[in-house]
Design an enzyme around this catalytic site. Structure first.
Site, PDB file in Angstrom:
ATOM      1  N   HIS A  95       9.687   0.120  -1.480  1.00 32.91           N
ATOM      2  CA  HIS A  95       9.667   1.478  -0.923  1.00 32.91           C
ATOM      3  C   HIS A  95       8.277   1.862  -0.411  1.00 32.91           C
ATOM      4  O   HIS A  95       8.130   2.355   0.710  1.00 32.91           O
ATOM      5  CB  HIS A  95      10.117   2.482  -1.992  1.00 32.91           C
ATOM      6  CG  HIS A  95      11.520   2.291  -2.460  1.00 32.91           C
ATOM      7  ND1 HIS A  95      12.613   2.609  -1.687  1.00 32.91           N
ATOM      8  CD2 HIS A  95      12.024   1.809  -3.629  1.00 32.91           C
ATOM      9  CE1 HIS A  95      13.723   2.333  -2.343  1.00 32.91           C
ATOM     10  NE2 HIS A  95      13.393   1.845  -3.532  1.00 32.91           N
ATOM     11  N   ASP A 115       6.495 -11.082   0.951  1.00 29.75           N
ATOM     12  CA  ASP A 115       7.209 -10.687  -0.260  1.00 29.75           C
ATOM     13  C   ASP A 115       8.140 -11.830  -0.628  1.00 29.75           C
ATOM     14  O   ASP A 115       8.788 -12.409   0.253  1.00 29.75           O
ATOM     15  CB  ASP A 115       8.017  -9.401  -0.014  1.00 29.75           C
ATOM     16  CG  ASP A 115       8.415  -8.700  -1.307  1.00 29.75           C
ATOM     17  OD1 ASP A 115       8.803  -9.400  -2.265  1.00 29.75           O
ATOM     18  OD2 ASP A 115       8.338  -7.462  -1.364  1.00 29.75           O
ATOM     19  N   ARG A 171      -1.300  -1.788  -9.014  1.00 29.90           N
ATOM     20  CA  ARG A 171      -1.564  -1.989 -10.441  1.00 29.90           C
ATOM     21  C   ARG A 171      -2.932  -2.633 -10.602  1.00 29.90           C
ATOM     22  O   ARG A 171      -3.294  -3.549  -9.853  1.00 29.90           O
ATOM     23  CB  ARG A 171      -0.490  -2.864 -11.084  1.00 29.90           C
ATOM     24  CG  ARG A 171       0.919  -2.377 -10.903  1.00 29.90           C
ATOM     25  CD  ARG A 171       1.177  -1.069 -11.601  1.00 29.90           C
ATOM     26  NE  ARG A 171       1.344  -1.214 -13.029  1.00 29.90           N
ATOM     27  CZ  ARG A 171       1.558  -0.209 -13.872  1.00 29.90           C
ATOM     28  NH1 ARG A 171       1.590   1.022 -13.407  1.00 29.90           N
ATOM     29  NH2 ARG A 171       1.702  -0.416 -15.160  1.00 29.90           N
ATOM     30  N   ASP A 188      -7.548   2.416  -6.430  1.00 31.00           N
ATOM     31  CA  ASP A 188      -6.956   3.558  -7.129  1.00 31.00           C
ATOM     32  C   ASP A 188      -6.522   3.174  -8.537  1.00 31.00           C
ATOM     33  O   ASP A 188      -6.345   4.046  -9.384  1.00 31.00           O
ATOM     34  CB  ASP A 188      -5.756   4.104  -6.345  1.00 31.00           C
ATOM     35  CG  ASP A 188      -5.166   5.344  -6.993  1.00 31.00           C
ATOM     36  OD1 ASP A 188      -5.892   6.361  -7.063  1.00 31.00           O
ATOM     37  OD2 ASP A 188      -4.008   5.303  -7.450  1.00 31.00           O
ATOM     38  N   GLU A 206      -8.693   0.646 -16.856  1.00 30.04           N
ATOM     39  CA  GLU A 206      -8.714   2.097 -16.660  1.00 30.04           C
ATOM     40  C   GLU A 206      -8.316   2.899 -17.890  1.00 30.04           C
ATOM     41  O   GLU A 206      -8.678   4.073 -18.018  1.00 30.04           O
ATOM     42  CB  GLU A 206      -7.812   2.495 -15.495  1.00 30.04           C
ATOM     43  CG  GLU A 206      -6.328   2.327 -15.746  1.00 30.04           C
ATOM     44  CD  GLU A 206      -5.497   2.690 -14.520  1.00 30.04           C
ATOM     45  OE1 GLU A 206      -4.644   3.580 -14.646  1.00 30.04           O
ATOM     46  OE2 GLU A 206      -5.703   2.093 -13.448  1.00 30.04           O
ATOM     47  N   HIS A 209      -6.548   6.603 -10.306  1.00 28.86           N
ATOM     48  CA  HIS A 209      -5.090   6.442 -10.386  1.00 28.86           C
ATOM     49  C   HIS A 209      -4.386   7.735  -9.960  1.00 28.86           C
ATOM     50  O   HIS A 209      -3.467   8.213 -10.624  1.00 28.86           O
ATOM     51  CB  HIS A 209      -4.663   6.043 -11.808  1.00 28.86           C
ATOM     52  CG  HIS A 209      -3.377   5.258 -11.828  1.00 28.86           C
ATOM     53  ND1 HIS A 209      -3.135   4.229 -12.714  1.00 28.86           N
ATOM     54  CD2 HIS A 209      -2.258   5.344 -11.075  1.00 28.86           C
ATOM     55  CE1 HIS A 209      -1.930   3.731 -12.515  1.00 28.86           C
ATOM     56  NE2 HIS A 209      -1.380   4.393 -11.520  1.00 28.86           N
TER      57      HIS A 209
END
Length: 337
Positions: free
Chosen positions: A156, A176, A236, A260, A265, A297
């Site tokens: 998505h 992918d 991730r 991000d 983290e 994040h």
């Protein structure tokens, strides 16, 4: 009366929790801002299910304590389930749901905006402007339309990111292991990750944290990439070997890095460190670099996404409690624990 207890509810989630409560007046809803731990599991005693969200691991001890409190129906407000001890969850008879789709646009937009900012050297220009240095050179940018953008993972979020980058005029390629038939017909896919690494000027990751993907960005893969590559990780943290990226930045191989999510983290992100000793020198180094954009994040963090995360999680939990099929059940497969 049916009762749902929620953990780690933030202030920005409260309006949407109250919205759900108002629409379900026959349900007793209670919550805390505390994370779910072996010590806080007792807060859920008397509840029929719990709604949770945290980066902290759902350890065997935590799950056991929750089961001891009489609760085995757990609904995550997020997508990631790699921090759950699945073997213990299965042993205790847990039913778990997540929210796999809450706003692909939020994350894809953030990734695209940050990638464009790196290409235009916005952080360097902002630093110059803050010093009242209004000279143009040497802060010259690169246009998105001149880049080959490689997208790793065409779920998505990856698909929305592809459309955004095509809107800028970029050539988009993708990889992918699970090919989307429509994208395959249109010829987006390259044959291998190596092919993508060799062709792409910008590489954006949109794949899950599974063992095969851990540190997929490493010294070897970076060496295969084009000189001046931009790497974007809004997926991730463990996908990226942070030390390898730092070496790539130091050598000039990597033009810029968007981060991000970070492999270390937990315990650092979503906390205020102003005036305190910062606990992670490596992260501090990345934050200070003019060609690195770090966010804690927060790619997902929009009102649209947060509402969906809360409402969908509570809906899932209620379905579990009522013995109905939830919208997004989680298979209790073995993972990293």
């Amino acid at each position: 009366m049916t009762k749902v207890f929620a953990y780690a509810i933030r202030k920005d989630e409260e309006p949407f929790l109250n919205e759900w409560k108002e629409a379900h007046k026959d349900i007793d809803v209670d919550y805390t801002d505390k994370l779910l731990t072996p010590e806080t599991a007792k807060l859920a005693k008397g509840a029929d299910g719990v709604v949770v969200y945290q980066q902290l691991d759902y350890t065997a001890d935590t799950l056991q304590a929750l089961a001891d409190a009489g609760v085995t129906k757990m609904s995550l407000r997020n997508v990631g389930v790699d921090n759950i001890d699945m073997d213990k969850a299965k042993e205790l008879g847990f039913q778990i749901t997540n929210v796999p789709v809450y706003s692909p646009n939020a994350i894809a937009e953030h990734a695209a905006i940050q990638a464009a900012r790196v290409l235009r050297q916005d952080k360097r220009m902002d630093e110059k402007m803050a010093k009242r240095d209004l000279r143009w050179a040497p802060t010259i940018g690169r246009e998105v339309r001149d880049q080959v953008v490689g997208v790793v993972g065409t779920g998505h979020i990856g698909q929305v990111f592809m459309r955004i980058m095509e809107g800028f005029g970029a050539k988009v390629i993708a990889y992918d292991i699970f090919k989307n038939p429509e994208l395959e017909k249109k010829g987006y896919y390259v044959d291998s990750l190596d092919d993508l690494y060799k062709q792409a000027d910008v590489i954006s990751l949109h794949v899950p944290d599974v063992p095969a993907n851990v540190h997929m960005i490493n010294d070897k893969s970076i060496a295969e990439m084009k000189d001046g590559v931009v790497i974007v990780n809004c997926s991730r943290g463990r996908l990226v070997d942070t030390d390898a990226v730092i070496r790539g930045l130091d050598s000039g191989k990597i033009f810029g890095f968007v981060m991000d999510t970070y492999e270390d983290e937990v315990g650092v992100f979503n906390k205020d460190w102003e005036g305190k000793e910062f606990p992670d020198k490596r992260l501090a180094d990345l934050i200070d670099r003019p060609n690195v954009l770090v966010t804690p994040h927060t790619a997902f963090y929009t009102t649209h996404a947060v509402r969906n995360m809360v409402v969908k999680a509570f809906n899932n939990n209620l379905k579990l409690i009522n013995g109905e099929k939830p919208d997004s059940p989680v298979a209790l497969n073995k993972n990293k624990f």
